[in-house]
Design a protein around this motif. Structure first.
Motif, PDB file in Angstrom:
ATOM      1  N   HIS A   1     -51.802  66.768  93.889  1.00 47.93           N
ATOM      2  CA  HIS A   1     -52.214  66.675  95.254  1.00 47.93           C
ATOM      3  C   HIS A   1     -53.438  67.059  95.371  1.00 47.93           C
ATOM      4  N   GLY A   2     -54.502  66.222  95.869  1.00 50.69           N
ATOM      5  CA  GLY A   2     -55.718  66.293  96.231  1.00 50.69           C
ATOM      6  C   GLY A   2     -56.292  66.316  97.390  1.00 50.69           C
ATOM      7  N   LEU A   3     -57.289  66.732  97.917  1.00 45.80           N
ATOM      8  CA  LEU A   3     -57.680  66.763  99.069  1.00 45.80           C
ATOM      9  C   LEU A   3     -57.983  65.442  99.608  1.00 45.80           C
ATOM     10  N   SER A   4     -57.798  64.897 100.858  1.00 48.28           N
ATOM     11  CA  SER A   4     -58.130  63.564 101.127  1.00 48.28           C
ATOM     12  C   SER A   4     -59.060  63.564 101.768  1.00 48.28           C
ATOM     13  N   ALA A   5     -60.085  62.412 101.861  1.00 48.98           N
ATOM     14  CA  ALA A   5     -61.353  62.303 102.513  1.00 48.98           C
ATOM     15  C   ALA A   5     -62.102  63.628 102.819  1.00 48.98           C
ATOM     16  N   ALA A  20     -56.772  75.184 103.412  1.00 50.59           N
ATOM     17  CA  ALA A  20     -55.517  75.916 104.110  1.00 50.59           C
ATOM     18  C   ALA A  20     -54.326  75.082 104.142  1.00 50.59           C
ATOM     19  N   GLY A  21     -54.436  73.675 104.686  1.00 52.63           N
ATOM     20  CA  GLY A  21     -53.589  72.581 104.549  1.00 52.63           C
ATOM     21  C   GLY A  21     -52.736  72.407 103.316  1.00 52.63           C
ATOM     22  N   TRP A  22     -53.702  72.346 102.280  1.00 50.23           N
ATOM     23  CA  TRP A  22     -53.285  72.135 101.049  1.00 50.23           C
ATOM     24  C   TRP A  22     -52.381  73.263 100.623  1.00 50.23           C
ATOM     25  N   LEU A  23     -52.949  74.836 100.860  1.00 52.61           N
ATOM     26  CA  LEU A  23     -52.329  75.789 100.206  1.00 52.61           C
ATOM     27  C   LEU A  23     -51.039  75.978 101.042  1.00 52.61           C
ATOM     28  N   GLU A  24     -51.008  75.732 102.459  1.00 55.49           N
ATOM     29  CA  GLU A  24     -49.442  75.859 102.893  1.00 55.49           C
ATOM     30  C   GLU A  24     -48.614  74.931 102.380  1.00 55.49           C
ATOM     31  N   GLU A  25     -48.952  73.766 102.097  1.00 56.33           N
ATOM     32  CA  GLU A  25     -48.030  72.681 101.676  1.00 56.33           C
ATOM     33  C   GLU A  25     -47.576  73.124 100.007  1.00 56.33           C
ATOM     34  N   THR A  26     -48.489  73.635  99.440  1.00 56.70           N
ATOM     35  CA  THR A  26     -48.199  74.175  97.887  1.00 56.70           C
ATOM     36  C   THR A  26     -47.404  75.330  98.002  1.00 56.70           C
ATOM     37  N   ILE A  27     -47.434  76.341  98.688  1.00 59.50           N
ATOM     38  CA  ILE A  27     -46.812  77.360  99.059  1.00 59.50           C
ATOM     39  C   ILE A  27     -45.218  77.066  99.471  1.00 59.50           C
ATOM     40  N   ALA A  28     -45.190  76.296 100.311  1.00 61.60           N
ATOM     41  CA  ALA A  28     -43.877  75.738 100.857  1.00 61.60           C
ATOM     42  C   ALA A  28     -43.115  74.927  99.501  1.00 61.60           C
ATOM     43  N   GLU A  56     -59.760  82.870 109.705  1.00 70.13           N
ATOM     44  CA  GLU A  56     -59.003  82.268 110.651  1.00 70.13           C
ATOM     45  C   GLU A  56     -58.303  81.194 109.957  1.00 70.13           C
ATOM     46  N   THR A  57     -58.560  80.666 108.710  1.00 71.46           N
ATOM     47  CA  THR A  57     -58.004  79.558 108.048  1.00 71.46           C
ATOM     48  C   THR A  57     -56.982  79.899 106.779  1.00 71.46           C
ATOM     49  N   LEU A  58     -57.388  80.594 106.049  1.00 68.31           N
ATOM     50  CA  LEU A  58     -56.757  80.863 104.778  1.00 68.31           C
ATOM     51  C   LEU A  58     -56.044  82.180 104.844  1.00 68.31           C
ATOM     52  N   LEU A  59     -56.444  82.972 105.354  1.00 66.05           N
ATOM     53  CA  LEU A  59     -55.649  84.444 105.555  1.00 66.05           C
ATOM     54  C   LEU A  59     -54.229  84.207 106.055  1.00 66.05           C
ATOM     55  N   PRO A  60     -54.169  83.647 107.146  1.00 62.85           N
ATOM     56  CA  PRO A  60     -52.917  83.493 107.891  1.00 62.85           C
ATOM     57  C   PRO A  60     -51.767  82.831 106.911  1.00 62.85           C
ATOM     58  N   VAL A  61     -52.181  81.831 106.342  1.00 59.77           N
ATOM     59  CA  VAL A  61     -51.348  80.896 105.191  1.00 59.77           C
ATOM     60  C   VAL A  61     -50.875  82.026 104.251  1.00 59.77           C
ATOM     61  N   LEU A  62     -52.075  82.881 103.598  1.00 63.93           N
ATOM     62  CA  LEU A  62     -51.629  83.997 102.511  1.00 63.93           C
ATOM     63  C   LEU A  62     -50.834  85.016 103.126  1.00 63.93           C
TER      64      LEU A  62
END
Length: 127
Positions: A1-5, A20-28, A56-62
Motif C-alpha cells: 500500500h503506497g501513498l496516493s497523490a 500518519a494515515g498510512w501508519l494508522e492503517e498499517t498498525i490496525a 500532532e500527526t505521527l505521535l498520536p498514532v504511535l
C-alpha cells in the motif's frame, strides 16, 4: 500500500499527514504487537515547525500501539529520552558519528551505540 497523490518535494506537512494515515492503517492491519519505530526527526526535541507537526500527526498514532523503542537521528547529537519524557516510549537519538546496533531477545531490546572514540554504550529496554 503506497501513498496516493503524493505531495511535491517540499510539501512536508501534507506528506506527514498522509504518512500518519498510512501508519494508522498499517498498525490496525497488523494488530497490536510491540514495535521498534524508526523516525528520522525525533518528536518533541525542539520548537521547530516540523517537530511540532510530527507531534500532532505521527505521535498520536504511535501512542495507540505498543512501541518498545523509537530510533531517530536528525539532530546529529546523541540523546536518550526515557519513556514518559517526550512520549510514552523511550526515544534514542543517535549522532552523526556513531552507529547503533539493535538486538531483540524476547521482550528485551538491546541497543549498542559505538562511534569513532572506540567506546560503546549499551542500553536495554525496558529499562
Amino acid at each position: 500500500h503506497g501513498l496516493s497523490a503524493r505531495p511535491g518535494n517540499a510539501e512536508f506537512d501534507r506528506y506527514r499527514e498522509q504518512e500518519a494515515g498510512w501508519l494508522e492503517e498499517t498498525i490496525a492491519a497488523e494488530g497490536d504487537r510491540r514495535r521498534i519505530v524508526f523516525l528520522h526527526i525525533p518528536p518533541g526535541t525542539s520548537t521547530w515547525h516540523g517537530d511540532l507537526h510530527i507531534r500532532e500527526t505521527l505521535l498520536p498514532v504511535l501512542e495507540k500501539t505498543s512501541v518498545g523503542l523509537m530510533l531517530s537521528g536528525h539532530t546529529h547529537t546523541y540523546s536518550l529520552h526515557k519513556a514518559g519524557e517526550l512520549a510514552p516510549f523511550p526515544i534514542l537519538v543517535n549522532d552523526n558519528r556513531s552507529c547503533v546496533s539493535v538486538t531483540v531477545d524476547g521482550d528485551t531490546i538491546t541497543a549498542v551505540i559505538s562511534g569513532n572514540t572506540g567506546k560503546s554504550h549499551t542500553f536495554r529496554f525496558p529499562e
